[in-house]
Scaffold this motif. Structure first.
Motif, PDB file in Angstrom:
ATOM      1  N   ASP A  44       0.836  -1.197   0.000  1.00  0.00           N
ATOM      2  CA  ASP A  44       0.000   0.000   0.000  1.00  0.00           C
ATOM      3  C   ASP A  44       0.877   1.256   0.000  1.00  0.00           C
ATOM      4  OD1 ASP A  44      -2.603  -1.314   0.181  1.00  0.00           O
ATOM      5  OD2 ASP A  44      -1.972  -1.895   2.190  1.00  0.00           O
ATOM      6  N   PRO A  45       1.549   1.527  -1.116  1.00  0.00           N
ATOM      7  CA  PRO A  45       2.446   2.688  -1.167  1.00  0.00           C
ATOM      8  C   PRO A  45       1.693   4.008  -1.083  1.00  0.00           C
ATOM      9  CG  PRO A  45       2.222   1.687  -3.338  1.00  0.00           C
ATOM     10  CD  PRO A  45       1.540   0.768  -2.374  1.00  0.00           C
ATOM     11  N   ALA A  46       2.430   5.049  -0.730  1.00  0.00           N
ATOM     12  CA  ALA A  46       1.828   6.357  -0.464  1.00  0.00           C
ATOM     13  C   ALA A  46       1.316   7.020  -1.738  1.00  0.00           C
ATOM     14  CB  ALA A  46       2.838   7.266   0.223  1.00  0.00           C
ATOM     15  N   LEU A  47       0.221   7.741  -1.569  1.00  0.00           N
ATOM     16  CA  LEU A  47      -0.431   8.466  -2.657  1.00  0.00           C
ATOM     17  C   LEU A  47      -0.906   9.808  -2.112  1.00  0.00           C
ATOM     18  CD1 LEU A  47      -1.729   8.342  -5.595  1.00  0.00           C
ATOM     19  CD2 LEU A  47      -3.774   7.432  -4.444  1.00  0.00           C
ATOM     20  N   TRP A  48      -0.696  10.870  -2.884  1.00  0.00           N
ATOM     21  CA  TRP A  48      -1.137  12.206  -2.503  1.00  0.00           C
ATOM     22  C   TRP A  48      -2.014  12.792  -3.604  1.00  0.00           C
ATOM     23  CZ3 TRP A  48       3.614  10.282  -1.453  1.00  0.00           C
ATOM     24  CH2 TRP A  48       4.105  10.391  -0.141  1.00  0.00           C
ATOM     25  N   THR A  55      -9.518  20.797 -11.291  1.00  0.00           N
ATOM     26  CA  THR A  55      -8.356  19.981 -11.652  1.00  0.00           C
ATOM     27  C   THR A  55      -7.926  19.130 -10.459  1.00  0.00           C
ATOM     28  OG1 THR A  55      -7.588  21.748 -13.123  1.00  0.00           O
ATOM     29  CG2 THR A  55      -6.026  19.996 -12.618  1.00  0.00           C
ATOM     30  N   THR A  56      -7.617  17.872 -10.726  1.00  0.00           N
ATOM     31  CA  THR A  56      -7.112  16.956  -9.700  1.00  0.00           C
ATOM     32  C   THR A  56      -5.820  16.325 -10.211  1.00  0.00           C
ATOM     33  OG1 THR A  56      -9.331  16.448  -8.867  1.00  0.00           O
ATOM     34  CG2 THR A  56      -7.585  14.869  -8.370  1.00  0.00           C
ATOM     35  N   ILE A  57      -4.774  16.402  -9.392  1.00  0.00           N
ATOM     36  CA  ILE A  57      -3.486  15.803  -9.746  1.00  0.00           C
ATOM     37  C   ILE A  57      -3.073  14.850  -8.636  1.00  0.00           C
ATOM     38  CG2 ILE A  57      -1.050  16.214 -10.256  1.00  0.00           C
ATOM     39  CD1 ILE A  57      -1.825  18.949 -11.350  1.00  0.00           C
ATOM     40  N   TYR A  58      -3.012  13.571  -8.965  1.00  0.00           N
ATOM     41  CA  TYR A  58      -2.525  12.570  -8.020  1.00  0.00           C
ATOM     42  C   TYR A  58      -1.008  12.480  -8.122  1.00  0.00           C
ATOM     43  CZ  TYR A  58      -7.341  11.034  -7.357  1.00  0.00           C
ATOM     44  OH  TYR A  58      -8.682  10.981  -7.045  1.00  0.00           O
ATOM     45  N   LEU A  59      -0.347  12.316  -6.977  1.00  0.00           N
ATOM     46  CA  LEU A  59       1.102  12.154  -6.919  1.00  0.00           C
ATOM     47  C   LEU A  59       1.409  10.789  -6.303  1.00  0.00           C
ATOM     48  CD1 LEU A  59       2.191  15.660  -5.542  1.00  0.00           C
ATOM     49  CD2 LEU A  59       2.143  14.893  -7.925  1.00  0.00           C
ATOM     50  N   PHE A  60       2.025   9.936  -7.088  1.00  0.00           N
ATOM     51  CA  PHE A  60       2.307   8.576  -6.643  1.00  0.00           C
ATOM     52  C   PHE A  60       3.810   8.342  -6.684  1.00  0.00           C
ATOM     53  CE2 PHE A  60       2.688   3.950  -7.802  1.00  0.00           C
ATOM     54  CZ  PHE A  60       2.307   3.458  -6.561  1.00  0.00           C
ATOM     55  N   VAL A  77      -4.877   3.377  -5.260  1.00  0.00           N
ATOM     56  CA  VAL A  77      -3.971   3.679  -6.373  1.00  0.00           C
ATOM     57  C   VAL A  77      -4.666   3.387  -7.701  1.00  0.00           C
ATOM     58  CG1 VAL A  77      -1.766   3.097  -7.467  1.00  0.00           C
ATOM     59  CG2 VAL A  77      -1.920   3.243  -4.969  1.00  0.00           C
ATOM     60  N   ARG A  78      -5.310   2.251  -7.792  1.00  0.00           N
ATOM     61  CA  ARG A  78      -6.003   1.899  -9.030  1.00  0.00           C
ATOM     62  C   ARG A  78      -7.183   2.844  -9.281  1.00  0.00           C
ATOM     63  NH1 ARG A  78      -4.990  -1.701 -13.441  1.00  0.00           N
ATOM     64  NH2 ARG A  78      -6.459  -0.729 -14.886  1.00  0.00           N
ATOM     65  N   LYS A  79      -7.893   3.192  -8.225  1.00  0.00           N
ATOM     66  CA  LYS A  79      -9.033   4.096  -8.368  1.00  0.00           C
ATOM     67  C   LYS A  79      -8.566   5.457  -8.894  1.00  0.00           C
ATOM     68  CE  LYS A  79     -12.946   5.977  -5.719  1.00  0.00           C
ATOM     69  NZ  LYS A  79     -12.694   7.414  -5.904  1.00  0.00           N
ATOM     70  N   ALA A  80      -7.485   5.980  -8.324  1.00  0.00           N
ATOM     71  CA  ALA A  80      -6.961   7.270  -8.776  1.00  0.00           C
ATOM     72  C   ALA A  80      -6.499   7.191 -10.222  1.00  0.00           C
ATOM     73  CB  ALA A  80      -5.808   7.704  -7.872  1.00  0.00           C
ATOM     74  N   THR A 277      -5.367  23.944 -16.086  1.00  0.00           N
ATOM     75  CA  THR A 277      -6.130  23.226 -17.113  1.00  0.00           C
ATOM     76  C   THR A 277      -7.009  22.185 -16.439  1.00  0.00           C
ATOM     77  OG1 THR A 277      -4.312  23.507 -18.687  1.00  0.00           O
ATOM     78  CG2 THR A 277      -5.962  21.824 -19.199  1.00  0.00           C
ATOM     79  N   PRO A 278      -8.324  22.205 -16.681  1.00  0.00           N
ATOM     80  CA  PRO A 278      -9.216  21.231 -16.031  1.00  0.00           C
ATOM     81  C   PRO A 278      -8.873  19.792 -16.400  1.00  0.00           C
ATOM     82  CG  PRO A 278     -10.471  23.054 -16.979  1.00  0.00           C
ATOM     83  CD  PRO A 278      -9.065  23.187 -17.490  1.00  0.00           C
ATOM     84  N   GLY A 279      -9.179  18.895 -15.489  1.00  0.00           N
ATOM     85  CA  GLY A 279      -8.979  17.474 -15.752  1.00  0.00           C
ATOM     86  C   GLY A 279      -8.350  16.768 -14.563  1.00  0.00           C
ATOM     87  N   THR A 280      -8.127  15.469 -14.726  1.00  0.00           N
ATOM     88  CA  THR A 280      -7.514  14.652 -13.679  1.00  0.00           C
ATOM     89  C   THR A 280      -6.274  13.971 -14.241  1.00  0.00           C
ATOM     90  OG1 THR A 280      -9.681  14.259 -12.671  1.00  0.00           O
ATOM     91  CG2 THR A 280      -7.897  12.778 -12.027  1.00  0.00           C
TER      92      THR A 280
END
Length: 312
Positions: A44-48, A55-60, A77-80, A277-280
């Motif tokens: 279960d590695p860290a995710l931010w 706008t949503t930006i995931y940091l893995f 992680v998979r959901k993001a 810019t909008p988006g994920t």
């Protein structure tokens, strides 16, 4: 991030592209994959996440080469990843043939003295002993003499990674890249391979040699170090991972600045700009960039942005 950690990270990326120049001896074959019937190992590695109104930006944080059976690409992680319309890596995974064209001019020193002549007598003995411990024959060590010191360090780490049973085929970037392409998501990089290797190639010769010698001195610790790093990563222990990675970063401040701090600052600039810019977006970079006092998250604070840890 300490010197050996940075070496391991780059070695894994280059190993993934099979981009070591022909002058360097081939690394031993990786350990065979575990049978499919064996149970997977939870991770279960860290995710931010960084976000604004649209706008949503995931940091893995990734590990570039892993052992088989680690079950990390699931849950949050998979959901993001599935929510994201774009995958951004440190560099797009290089095509082997194209990578060779980029690596060779930066990795080989055709005009300078042989590599071993660039080292002091004591450092030369340490370096040769390290290669010998890794199973490189005398003829192979001779071939290393044409390499720039930084790339000799990386090639040494490539061999050690494979001997320890780590393969880029099981690495996080490979899995993410494959999933993105299968889903039709665009894949891009924060840097190009030319840029990333250029950071090493452009280091002063003294720093490159220090980089090489540090790796050679720690060759006996390589297996335990990389396994300890992966254990912290699996547990999502970002602070523990940071403490492990940063244990000796004061010893080579120029390397630390060029290879970590400056890049983290540029990536924070990129994130700040991307929020316009909008988006994920799913951004995956080496875990060492997302921990410690100079992390991407700390750099984001200078933009008045907050990265929030995703709990799962």
């Amino acid at each position: 991030m300490d010197v050996k950690t940075m070496t391991v990270a780059l070695a894994a990326l280059l190993l993934g592209g099979n981009s070591a120049p022909q002058a360097a001896p081939a690394a031993p074959a990786p350990a065979p994959a575990a049978p499919a019937t064996e149970a997977s190992i939870p991770a279960d590695p860290a995710l931010w996440v960084v976000k604004d109104a649209d706008t949503t930006i995931y940091l893995f944080g990734t590990v570039h080469a892993l052992k088989p059976r680690l079950s990390w690409f699931d849950s949050a992680v998979r959901k993001a990843f599935d929510e994201s319309g774009q995958l951004v890596l440190e560099i797009p995974l290089p095509d082997p043939a194209e990578a060779q064209k980029v690596v060779l001019p930066l990795a080989i020193d055709p005009d300078g003295p042989p590599l071993r002549q660039k080292l002091t007598e004591a450092d030369r003995a340490t370096y040769v002993a390290a290669l010998t411990k890794l199973g490189v024959p005398a003829a192979g060590i001779d071939q290393f003499d044409s390499l720039e010191p930084w790339f000799a360090a990386v090639t040494m780490a490539q061999i050690a990674l494979q001997k320890a049973g780590f393969t880029p085929g099981d690495g996080a970037e490979t899995a993410l890249d494959k999933a993105a392409k299968a889903a039709g998501k665009p894949v891009s990089g924060l840097e190009t391979l030319q840029q990333q290797l250029g950071y090493f190639h452009d280091l002063p010769q003294a720093d490159q040699i220090a980089f090489l010698v540090a790796g050679a001195k720690d060759v006996d610790k390589f297996d335990s170090t990389i396994n300890a790093m992966v254990d912290k990563w699996k547990a999502g222990d970002a602070e523990g991972l940071s403490a492990l990675m940063n244990e000796d970063l004061t010893s080579q401040p120029n390397l630390y600045k060029v290879l970590l701090v400056d890049r983290n600052a540029r990536w924070a600039d990129w994130i700040d700009n991307r929020l316009k810019t909008p988006g994920t977006v799913f951004v995956a970079v080496g875990a060492g960039h997302l921990a410690g006092k100079d992390s991407v998250q700390v750099q984001l604070g200078k933009h008045h942005l907050t990265a929030t840890r995703v709990k799962y």
